[in-house]
Motif scaffolding. Structure first.
Motif, PDB file in Angstrom:
ATOM      1  N   ILE A 259       6.780  -8.818   5.161  1.00 49.90           N
ATOM      2  CA  ILE A 259       6.156  -8.708   6.488  1.00 49.90           C
ATOM      3  C   ILE A 259       6.668  -7.457   7.201  1.00 49.90           C
ATOM      4  O   ILE A 259       5.901  -6.707   7.811  1.00 49.90           O
ATOM      5  N   VAL A 260       7.975  -7.223   7.101  1.00 47.95           N
ATOM      6  CA  VAL A 260       8.578  -6.045   7.731  1.00 47.95           C
ATOM      7  C   VAL A 260       8.060  -4.756   7.095  1.00 47.95           C
ATOM      8  O   VAL A 260       7.733  -3.787   7.793  1.00 47.95           O
ATOM      9  N   LEU A 261       7.972  -4.735   5.766  1.00 47.02           N
ATOM     10  CA  LEU A 261       7.478  -3.543   5.077  1.00 47.02           C
ATOM     11  C   LEU A 261       6.047  -3.220   5.496  1.00 47.02           C
ATOM     12  O   LEU A 261       5.708  -2.060   5.761  1.00 47.02           O
ATOM     13  N   LYS A 262       5.188  -4.245   5.556  1.00 47.53           N
ATOM     14  CA  LYS A 262       3.789  -4.027   5.927  1.00 47.53           C
ATOM     15  C   LYS A 262       3.669  -3.533   7.364  1.00 47.53           C
ATOM     16  O   LYS A 262       2.927  -2.583   7.653  1.00 47.53           O
ATOM     17  N   ALA A 263       4.393  -4.186   8.277  1.00 47.19           N
ATOM     18  CA  ALA A 263       4.307  -3.801   9.690  1.00 47.19           C
ATOM     19  C   ALA A 263       4.880  -2.409   9.924  1.00 47.19           C
ATOM     20  O   ALA A 263       4.323  -1.615  10.687  1.00 47.19           O
ATOM     21  N   THR A 264       5.999  -2.100   9.263  1.00 45.44           N
ATOM     22  CA  THR A 264       6.608  -0.776   9.391  1.00 45.44           C
ATOM     23  C   THR A 264       5.655   0.302   8.878  1.00 45.44           C
ATOM     24  O   THR A 264       5.505   1.365   9.495  1.00 45.44           O
ATOM     25  N   SER A 265       5.006   0.023   7.765  1.00 53.88           N
ATOM     26  CA  SER A 265       4.023   0.970   7.210  1.00 53.88           C
ATOM     27  C   SER A 265       2.898   1.220   8.200  1.00 53.88           C
ATOM     28  O   SER A 265       2.459   2.363   8.386  1.00 53.88           O
ATOM     29  N   GLY A 266       2.440   0.149   8.841  1.00 51.53           N
ATOM     30  CA  GLY A 266       1.379   0.289   9.839  1.00 51.53           C
ATOM     31  C   GLY A 266       1.808   1.135  11.018  1.00 51.53           C
ATOM     32  O   GLY A 266       1.032   1.959  11.523  1.00 51.53           O
ATOM     33  N   LEU A 267       3.048   0.962  11.456  1.00 53.18           N
ATOM     34  CA  LEU A 267       3.564   1.762  12.577  1.00 53.18           C
ATOM     35  C   LEU A 267       3.659   3.240  12.204  1.00 53.18           C
ATOM     36  O   LEU A 267       3.329   4.118  13.010  1.00 53.18           O
ATOM     37  N   ILE A 268       4.100   3.515  10.989  1.00 51.85           N
ATOM     38  CA  ILE A 268       4.177   4.905  10.531  1.00 51.85           C
ATOM     39  C   ILE A 268       2.780   5.511  10.447  1.00 51.85           C
ATOM     40  O   ILE A 268       2.526   6.612  10.949  1.00 51.85           O
ATOM     41  N   GLU A 285      11.881   2.615   1.236  1.00 49.67           N
ATOM     42  CA  GLU A 285      11.914   4.038   1.586  1.00 49.67           C
ATOM     43  C   GLU A 285      10.498   4.599   1.687  1.00 49.67           C
ATOM     44  O   GLU A 285       9.658   4.370   0.823  1.00 49.67           O
ATOM     45  N   PHE A 286      10.265   5.332   2.771  1.00 51.32           N
ATOM     46  CA  PHE A 286       8.952   5.919   3.043  1.00 51.32           C
ATOM     47  C   PHE A 286       9.078   7.431   3.178  1.00 51.32           C
ATOM     48  O   PHE A 286      10.150   7.942   3.510  1.00 51.32           O
ATOM     49  N   ALA A 287       7.969   8.114   2.945  1.00 48.70           N
ATOM     50  CA  ALA A 287       7.940   9.571   3.103  1.00 48.70           C
ATOM     51  C   ALA A 287       6.653   9.976   3.800  1.00 48.70           C
ATOM     52  O   ALA A 287       5.624   9.300   3.666  1.00 48.70           O
ATOM     53  N   VAL A 288       6.727  11.073   4.555  1.00 47.83           N
ATOM     54  CA  VAL A 288       5.532  11.620   5.206  1.00 47.83           C
ATOM     55  C   VAL A 288       5.535  13.136   5.013  1.00 47.83           C
ATOM     56  O   VAL A 288       6.513  13.809   5.366  1.00 47.83           O
ATOM     57  N   ILE A 289       4.451  13.656   4.437  1.00 48.86           N
ATOM     58  CA  ILE A 289       4.257  15.105   4.328  1.00 48.86           C
ATOM     59  C   ILE A 289       3.475  15.550   5.563  1.00 48.86           C
ATOM     60  O   ILE A 289       2.426  14.973   5.878  1.00 48.86           O
ATOM     61  N   LEU A 290       3.970  16.550   6.257  1.00 51.82           N
ATOM     62  CA  LEU A 290       3.316  17.046   7.475  1.00 51.82           C
ATOM     63  C   LEU A 290       2.902  18.505   7.276  1.00 51.82           C
ATOM     64  O   LEU A 290       3.699  19.422   7.481  1.00 51.82           O
ATOM     65  N   PRO A 291       1.668  18.743   6.838  1.00 49.13           N
ATOM     66  CA  PRO A 291       1.211  20.124   6.623  1.00 49.13           C
ATOM     67  C   PRO A 291       1.174  20.914   7.924  1.00 49.13           C
ATOM     68  O   PRO A 291       0.924  20.359   9.003  1.00 49.13           O
TER      69      PRO A 291
END
Length: 385
Positions: A259-268, A285-291
């Motif tokens: 539940i935490v993983l899904k909600a955190t992903s949604g917030l990101i 662990e999550f990653a975001v590429i920002l061009p």
């Protein structure tokens, strides 16, 4: 003489009939040509959002309607359909949800080849659909809000992928019965494209979090770094990790952890831009590429995500739960002779993340050349940790 006039009259009638038939077939050929052109356009992308726009604007051009809406299957496991996009209405999204228990879905799913009892695989005047349900004692449908004149199901090979809804014509004339056949031909082509987009999405998305998966992340990171070199632009990379997540799972269980993983992903996902590439790197662990984003701009985004997660009340227990995240950010300033590899770039972001965790967690750290030395000193000061 009378016979000659009668023969001429018959010939003229035959010519008129031939002319009418010619015009009829010419119109059909024109429509088929238009469908071929539309097919080329809607097959030009596998990105669902772009595809939805192309389909609706093609509809508006082909059928000259005031408004159009696309409802799509958004959650295969739950059988949940949502309005994905509308054009020509007061809002482009109405947040309408159609569940598997909906009478509308049941009518299309329950043996669509038997039209005596259910709705079939074809386009309908919306008045016909309303009458079908009114005969069952149901006056209101979820789709009424979209001001529909025509509704057509989007059937793939084996599954229903959504609905195309068309409003009234721009010239205020009514759709003809023959128009429905042409509209359904259009939806058949659109459904194939949507099905292909869904299959592509399954290949690149993490099923639980609905973020991009690890392999897609690696591919896109390489592409963005190459693009950065080519156009001399900056790209930033953020790594997030949920603090003490193992202990959290041990305390509350893996279902609560999911539940935490899904909600955190949604917030990101809802915090970053549409041009950014959010991914589940692995585990928590999550990653975001920002061009085309400097490290200073990326830091603001990272702080915004951190604060949103810190304040969020996670459901699943009697009382809301809270978690924190740590974040590391690195920047790739491109030059044509840059030797930094994607592996190096990831390592820089990961070291900044590791520093955040070692330095007290729940914070964002920008990678600098001093970070490796600082981490080394921390390890020497605390050799048992």
């Amino acid at each position: 003489m009378d016979n000659d006039l009668e023969n001429i009259d018959n010939i003229l009638k035959q010519l008129n009939q031939a002319d009418s038939a010619f015009n009829h077939y010419e119109t059909k050929i024109m429509k088929l040509k238009n469908l071929l052109e539309v097919t080329k356009i809607i097959n030009s992308t596998l990105e669902e959002d772009k595809l939805a726009q192309i389909i609706l604007y093609s509809c508006q051009g082909q059928f000259l309607v005031q408004n159009a809406t696309l409802i799509l299957l958004e959650d295969t496991d739950k059988g949940l359909f949502e309005d994905h996009l509308s054009i020509g209405l007061e809002k482009d999204k109405f947040e309408v949800k159609i569940t598997k228990d909906s009478p509308l879905l049941k009518a299309f799913y329950s043996n669509p080849d038997d039209e005596s009892k259910n709705l079939g695989k074809k386009a309908y005047f919306y008045s016909e659909i309303k009458k079908f349900f009114q005969n069952q004692g149901l006056d209101a449908l979820e789709t009424d809000v979209f001001m529909p004149d025509v509704l057509a199901p989007l059937w793939g090979k084996n599954s229903l992928y959504g609905f195309l809804i068309l409003g009234k014509k721009l010239d205020s004339t009514s759709f003809e019965r023959e128009d429905l056949s042409y509209i359904f031909q259009f939806t058949e082509l659109a459904a194939i494209s949507i099905e292909n987009a869904k299959l592509f999405e399954m290949a690149i998305m993490d099923r639980m979090t609905r973020l991009y998966n690890h392999q897609y992340f690696k591919n896109r990171l390489y592409e963005e770094m190459e693009r950065s070199k080519r156009y001399q632009r900056t790209v930033s990379l953020m790594f997030f990790d949920i603090d003490h997540f193992k202990s959290f799972n041990d305390t509350y269980g893996h279902q609560q952890g999911d539940i935490v993983l899904k909600a955190t992903s949604g917030l990101i996902k809802t915090t970053v831009r549409k041009t950014d590439i959010p991914a589940r790197y692995g585990g928590e662990e999550f990653a975001v590429i920002l061009p085309e984003t400097s490290v200073e701009e990326a830091f603001k985004v990272g702080e915004k995500i951190r604060k949103r997660i810190e304040a969020f009340e996670y459901p699943g227990q009697e009382k809301p739960l809270h978690v924190n995240i740590s974040c590391g950010i690195a920047e790739f300033k491109a030059t044509e002779d840059s030797i930094l590899t994607p592996t190096d770039f990831v390592e820089m972001s990961d070291q900044a993340l590791y520093f955040s965790k070692k330095n007290g967690r729940n914070q964002v750290t920008i990678y600098t050349d001093e970070i490796p030395e600082k981490l080394k000193n921390m390890k020497e000061e605390n050799p048992g940790h």
